[in-house]
Design a protein around this motif. Structure first.
Motif, short mmCIF file in Angstrom:
data_model
loop_
_atom_site.label_atom_id
_atom_site.label_comp_id
_atom_site.label_asym_id
_atom_site.label_seq_id
_atom_site.Cartn_x
_atom_site.Cartn_y
_atom_site.Cartn_z
N PRO C 39 0.81 -1.22 0.00
CA PRO C 39 0.00 0.00 0.00
C PRO C 39 0.85 1.28 0.00
CG PRO C 39 0.16 -0.88 2.23
CD PRO C 39 0.87 -1.86 1.33
N ASN C 40 0.25 2.36 -0.46
CA ASN C 40 0.69 3.73 -0.12
C ASN C 40 -0.10 4.05 1.12
OD1 ASN C 40 1.48 3.47 -2.77
ND2 ASN C 40 0.92 5.57 -3.36
N TRP C 41 0.54 4.30 2.22
CA TRP C 41 -0.25 4.54 3.42
C TRP C 41 0.44 5.52 4.35
CZ3 TRP C 41 -0.37 -0.62 6.71
CH2 TRP C 41 0.92 -1.15 6.78
N SER C 42 -0.38 6.16 5.19
CA SER C 42 0.19 7.09 6.15
C SER C 42 -0.55 6.93 7.47
CB SER C 42 0.08 8.53 5.64
OG SER C 42 -1.27 8.87 5.48
N ASN C 43 0.12 7.36 8.52
CA ASN C 43 -0.44 7.22 9.86
C ASN C 43 -0.12 8.48 10.66
OD1 ASN C 43 1.13 6.18 12.75
ND2 ASN C 43 -1.08 5.90 12.64
N VAL C 44 -1.12 8.95 11.40
CA VAL C 44 -0.91 9.94 12.45
C VAL C 44 -1.69 9.47 13.67
CG1 VAL C 44 -1.06 12.35 13.13
CG2 VAL C 44 -0.91 11.76 10.72
N TYR C 45 -0.98 9.18 14.75
CA TYR C 45 -1.56 8.69 15.99
C TYR C 45 -2.54 7.53 15.77
CZ TYR C 45 -3.08 8.57 20.80
OH TYR C 45 -3.36 8.14 22.07
N ASN C 46 -3.86 7.77 15.89
CA ASN C 46 -4.81 6.65 15.83
C ASN C 46 -5.46 6.47 14.45
OD1 ASN C 46 -6.33 8.98 15.92
ND2 ASN C 46 -8.08 7.93 16.82
N SER C 47 -4.95 7.17 13.47
CA SER C 47 -5.58 7.17 12.16
C SER C 47 -4.63 6.60 11.09
CB SER C 47 -5.98 8.61 11.82
OG SER C 47 -6.46 8.70 10.52
N VAL C 48 -5.15 5.71 10.25
CA VAL C 48 -4.36 5.11 9.17
C VAL C 48 -5.09 5.31 7.85
CG1 VAL C 48 -3.33 2.97 8.28
CG2 VAL C 48 -3.51 3.31 10.76
N GLU C 49 -4.42 5.99 6.91
CA GLU C 49 -5.00 6.21 5.59
C GLU C 49 -4.33 5.29 4.60
OE1 GLU C 49 -5.21 10.89 5.52
OE2 GLU C 49 -5.44 10.05 3.50
N ILE C 50 -5.12 4.51 3.89
CA ILE C 50 -4.56 3.58 2.91
C ILE C 50 -5.02 3.97 1.52
CG2 ILE C 50 -4.43 1.15 2.20
CD1 ILE C 50 -4.86 0.32 5.04
N ALA C 51 -4.08 3.97 0.56
CA ALA C 51 -4.41 4.21 -0.84
C ALA C 51 -3.78 3.09 -1.65
CB ALA C 51 -3.87 5.57 -1.29
N LEU C 52 -4.60 2.41 -2.43
CA LEU C 52 -4.12 1.27 -3.20
C LEU C 52 -4.16 1.57 -4.69
CD1 LEU C 52 -6.06 -1.52 -1.27
CD2 LEU C 52 -3.73 -0.71 -0.86
N THR C 53 -3.07 1.26 -5.37
CA THR C 53 -2.99 1.43 -6.81
C THR C 53 -1.95 0.44 -7.32
OG1 THR C 53 -2.76 3.08 -8.56
CG2 THR C 53 -1.20 3.24 -6.78
N THR C 54 -2.03 0.09 -8.59
CA THR C 54 -1.09 -0.91 -9.12
C THR C 54 -0.05 -0.23 -9.99
OG1 THR C 54 -2.81 -2.59 -8.99
CG2 THR C 54 -0.89 -3.11 -10.34
#
Lengths: 75, 75, 75, 75
Positions: C39-54
């Motif tokens: 994944p392309n992903w990021s995290n700040v404290y309790n939050s995780v953002e995931i972005a999926l691409t091929t």
């Protein structure tokens, strides 16, 4: 050095503290999943004991264990 | 080198592969918990971008960020 | 809900705290390695953002992304 | 159920597979660091055995062990 004993390939790893020991375990966990070959292992604070054996071959040391041992040493 | 930009202390780390990148993230996660100071960070495959800022101080760079940056470099 | 946007499949996950967020990331990391799709992903404290691409398909959403998204939801 | 035996508080946890077992271990690792009280534990594939004892009190079960046991059960 890995030591063969009781049909297991064994080695103990020592680290500075628990954080480093567990980070090492995370690396080993990924390798084990990749090879689909999982260790018998235990941890107390900064020490990790690994014992490798091949369940499917009747709990003896096989080439799979030697390969995982080598990959662990390469960490 | 950490670079101060937009009130954030930033650095990008490159690794051999995803496994190594994620093991590094695990180390950073333990440090962050220990300091109760958490990064803004992102990962794609072997690359980890870290941005440090202090939310409680109004999103500016403080001594807490410099301390965490130093601890990360010591990994 | 996963949302398709800018040729990425995106979802944000919220947790109770950093420890839970990072434990979730560890689960996702194992799935990503298993599928060899990261994944392309990021995290700040309790939050995780995931972005999926091929990447290999020219950075568009493919079946690989949908499969990983489904596996993440099954955690 | 945790069982007190040989001056240790013991419990075995079973999971679906290695990935889930190791994700649980990651959660426990964070709790242990937070409390600065670390388990004696071992893992084989989907099974995690935890034994808690307080080294500083002469290897007997103390309130620290009961507190960590409770926190582990809350995962």
């Amino acid at each position: 050095m890995w030591k063969e004993e009781d049909n297991k390939l064994k080695k103990t790893f020592e680290f500075k503290n628990f954080q480093e020991a567990f980070a090492f375990m995370t690396r080993v966990a990924f390798l084990a999943e990749e090879m689909q070959h999982h260790p018998n292992w235990s941890n107390v604070y900064n020490s990790v004991e690994i014992a490798l054996t091949t369940h499917d071959a009747g709990n003896v040391v096989t080439e799979k264990d030697r390969k995982l041992a080598k990959a662990i040493d390469a960490i």
